[in-house]
Design an enzyme around this catalytic site. Structure first.
Site, PDB file in Angstrom:
ATOM      1  N   SER A 101     -36.670 -17.006 -17.076  1.00  3.43           N
ATOM      2  CA  SER A 101     -35.473 -17.700 -17.554  1.00  3.43           C
ATOM      3  C   SER A 101     -34.487 -16.755 -18.227  1.00  3.43           C
ATOM      4  O   SER A 101     -33.948 -15.852 -17.610  1.00  3.43           O
ATOM      5  CB  SER A 101     -35.887 -18.837 -18.490  1.00  3.43           C
ATOM      6  OG  SER A 101     -34.799 -19.653 -18.841  1.00  3.43           O
ATOM      7  N   ASP A 239     -27.903 -18.989 -17.284  1.00  3.58           N
ATOM      8  CA  ASP A 239     -28.922 -18.026 -17.687  1.00  3.58           C
ATOM      9  C   ASP A 239     -29.581 -17.458 -16.429  1.00  3.58           C
ATOM     10  O   ASP A 239     -29.178 -17.767 -15.300  1.00  3.58           O
ATOM     11  CB  ASP A 239     -29.950 -18.659 -18.629  1.00  3.58           C
ATOM     12  CG  ASP A 239     -30.814 -19.705 -17.954  1.00  3.58           C
ATOM     13  OD1 ASP A 239     -30.399 -20.242 -16.907  1.00  3.58           O
ATOM     14  OD2 ASP A 239     -31.912 -20.001 -18.471  1.00  3.58           O
ATOM     15  N   ASP A 241     -32.242 -17.878 -14.682  1.00  8.43           N
ATOM     16  CA  ASP A 241     -32.804 -18.695 -13.601  1.00  8.43           C
ATOM     17  C   ASP A 241     -31.962 -19.920 -13.296  1.00  8.43           C
ATOM     18  O   ASP A 241     -32.345 -20.753 -12.475  1.00  8.43           O
ATOM     19  CB  ASP A 241     -34.250 -19.088 -13.902  1.00  8.43           C
ATOM     20  CG  ASP A 241     -34.379 -20.180 -14.952  1.00  8.43           C
ATOM     21  OD1 ASP A 241     -33.519 -20.231 -15.859  1.00  8.43           O
ATOM     22  OD2 ASP A 241     -35.335 -20.970 -14.879  1.00  8.43           O
ATOM     23  N   ASP A 243     -31.046 -22.650 -15.025  1.00 12.91           N
ATOM     24  CA  ASP A 243     -31.270 -24.020 -15.511  1.00 12.91           C
ATOM     25  C   ASP A 243     -30.550 -24.296 -16.827  1.00 12.91           C
ATOM     26  O   ASP A 243     -30.655 -25.389 -17.374  1.00 12.91           O
ATOM     27  CB  ASP A 243     -32.764 -24.341 -15.630  1.00 12.91           C
ATOM     28  CG  ASP A 243     -33.498 -23.500 -16.661  1.00 12.91           C
ATOM     29  OD1 ASP A 243     -32.875 -22.609 -17.275  1.00 12.91           O
ATOM     30  OD2 ASP A 243     -34.706 -23.736 -16.867  1.00 12.91           O
TER      31      ASP A 243
END
Length: 442
Positions: A101, A239, A241, A243
């Site tokens: 992430s 960010d 990833d 999400d």
């Protein structure tokens, strides 16, 4: 129930250390494959972000799953919510995300989605954990799983994102995007450009090592500068990833997750589309809570963590919730937190109301919020009588127009002391007073 490996957001750690090393990841693939195969489920998708270690872990997972007799579809670099969506649309039995992430490149992790694009059931996670303590075996050669690369994955997800604001045109808007050198680096610019926006992009040149490095939703300064430099109507930062999302208005001012959640909820309420109320967390700004109350919208707080927000949304059959970090759930559009989908909901709301981001965010006033960490030897001291009395006294001074929160860290020997309220000077004084009380008790 054992939770030796699976945390609240999958399995994470420093690459090369236990448990995030190639040997463990291969065995994790095998264990997951064994569990799914025992249920007659033999088709799993794997996606990843842009970390250099993703290549290694992708191969390790593929080997482990194949050894258990499971077929693998390789998605390549893909936002976490895109993997959840593609797991559903390809009717796969599960999806696996290789990502840490918003963390630096030297971290990585593994997260699973069910065939419905949601978190795995605890029972399934427990079965996988139990197999991790057993010796690996391999199915017969003619039963080994096969792997194939899905070449149209990105295009399918791009079309899905666009469909969540069907009929919306972004022509005439200049939008600056910050892709954090992460998984959205190709997807997000395509989505917004294909909807008609004039797109200016930063953080779109990943090299395996620069993910989240001075860019993205956790480091928005570069985007703020780009918005002003390019005279963009707004900026959007994801960010690593994809999400999470935060935004920047045309004046270069940051707009966080709480403000974005409020805008989405307000717009859906006025269009008769809001399903129930809104779920935030213990860290959600009280300004959002009061602004929603003024609109007659119920508000509930969950523990920090998207799984807890999701749980409360499901319990109440609501659709909108999230965290001030920008992890936003729009369950009337998709099954998990999705930065691109959430950003599109905000942009659509602005167009529907004929307002700029700067104008529309004025609907709520954020309270000053200060949090300080206090190192302790025993985090249980937050339950002591002296601290309880200090908290009660602070809450009395806030007179219902503020909050006090003492929260032990789940990963560090610290207690987080947070105070928020309308009066910044009072907030500063109270947080210092409470820090002193906790320090003496420690």
């Amino acid at each position: 129930m054992s939770r030796k490996y699976f945390g609240t957001d999958g399995i994470r750690g420093r690459v090369g250390e236990f448990p995030i090393n190639p040997e463990f990841v291969m065995k994790l693939g095998w264990a997951a494959g064994k569990v799914f195969a025992s249920q007659g489920k033999r088709h799993i998708l794997i996606g990843k972000d842009t970390r250099i270690s993703g290549y290694m872990f992708e191969s390790a997972l593929e080997a482990g799953l194949s050894s258990a007799g499971v077929d693998v579809g390789l998605l390549g670099p893909m936002p976490t919510p895109g993997i959840a969506y593609l797991t559903r649309t390809f009717h796969a039995d599960a999806g696996i995300v290789i990502s840490a992430s918003h963390n630096p490149y030297y971290d990585n992790g593994i997260k699973f989605f069910s065939g419905a694009g949601a978190k795995l059931d605890d029972e399934v996670e427990l079965q996988i954990e139990q197999l991790l303590d057993q010796k690996m075996d391999t199915v017969a050669s003619d039963k080994l799983g096969k792997a194939s690369r899905i070449v149209d994955a990105a295009g399918r997800y791009i079309e899905f994102c666009k469909s969540t604001v069907f009929g919306t045109s972004l022509k005439g808007l200049r939008i600056a995007l910050d892709c954090a050198n992460g998984a959205t680096y190709q997807i997000a610019p395509s989505v917004f450009a294909e909807l008609g926006a004039d797109v200016v992009t930063i953080g779109n040149k990943p090299d395996g090592l620069n993910i989240n490095e001075k860019v993205g939703s956790t480091s928005p300064r570069s985007l703020q500068e780009k918005v002003l430099e390019s005279r963009a109507d707004m900026g959007i930062a994801f960010d690593g990833d994809g999400d999470r999302v935060v935004m920047v208005d045309h004046k270069g001012e940051l707009v966080d997750g709480d403000e974005l959640i409020f805008m989405i909820a307000r717009s859906q309420l006025e269009q008769g589309l809001l399903e129930g109320g809104v779920v935030g967390t213990l860290m959600s700004n009280m300004g959002m809570e009061l602004a929603l109350k003024d609109l007659g919208v119920p508000f509930l707080r969950a523990k920090v963590g998207d799984r807890y927000v999701m749980q409360k949304l499901s319990e109440n059959n609501w659709s909108i919730g999230g965290e001030n970090s920008g992890h936003i759930l729009c369950l009337n559009s998709t099954t998990t937190g999705d930065g691109i989908v959430a950003a599109l909901q905000v942009v659509k709301a602005l167009q529907d109301h004929g307002k700029t981001l700067h104008e529309f965010k004025q609907g709520m006033s954020k309270f000053p919020q200060i949090m300080k960490n206090v190192r302790v030897t025993d985090k249980a001291i937050v339950k002591s009588e002296s601290i309880a009395q200090a908290v009660a006294a602070a809450e009395t001074e806030l007179a219902g127009r503020g909050r006090v929160l003492l929260r032990p860290s789940g990963t560090e020997p610290v207690v987080r002391v947070m105070v928020e309220g309308e009066d910044k000077a009072l907030v500063e004084a109270l947080v210092d007073r409470l820090v002193d009380v906790v320090s003496k008790a420690a």
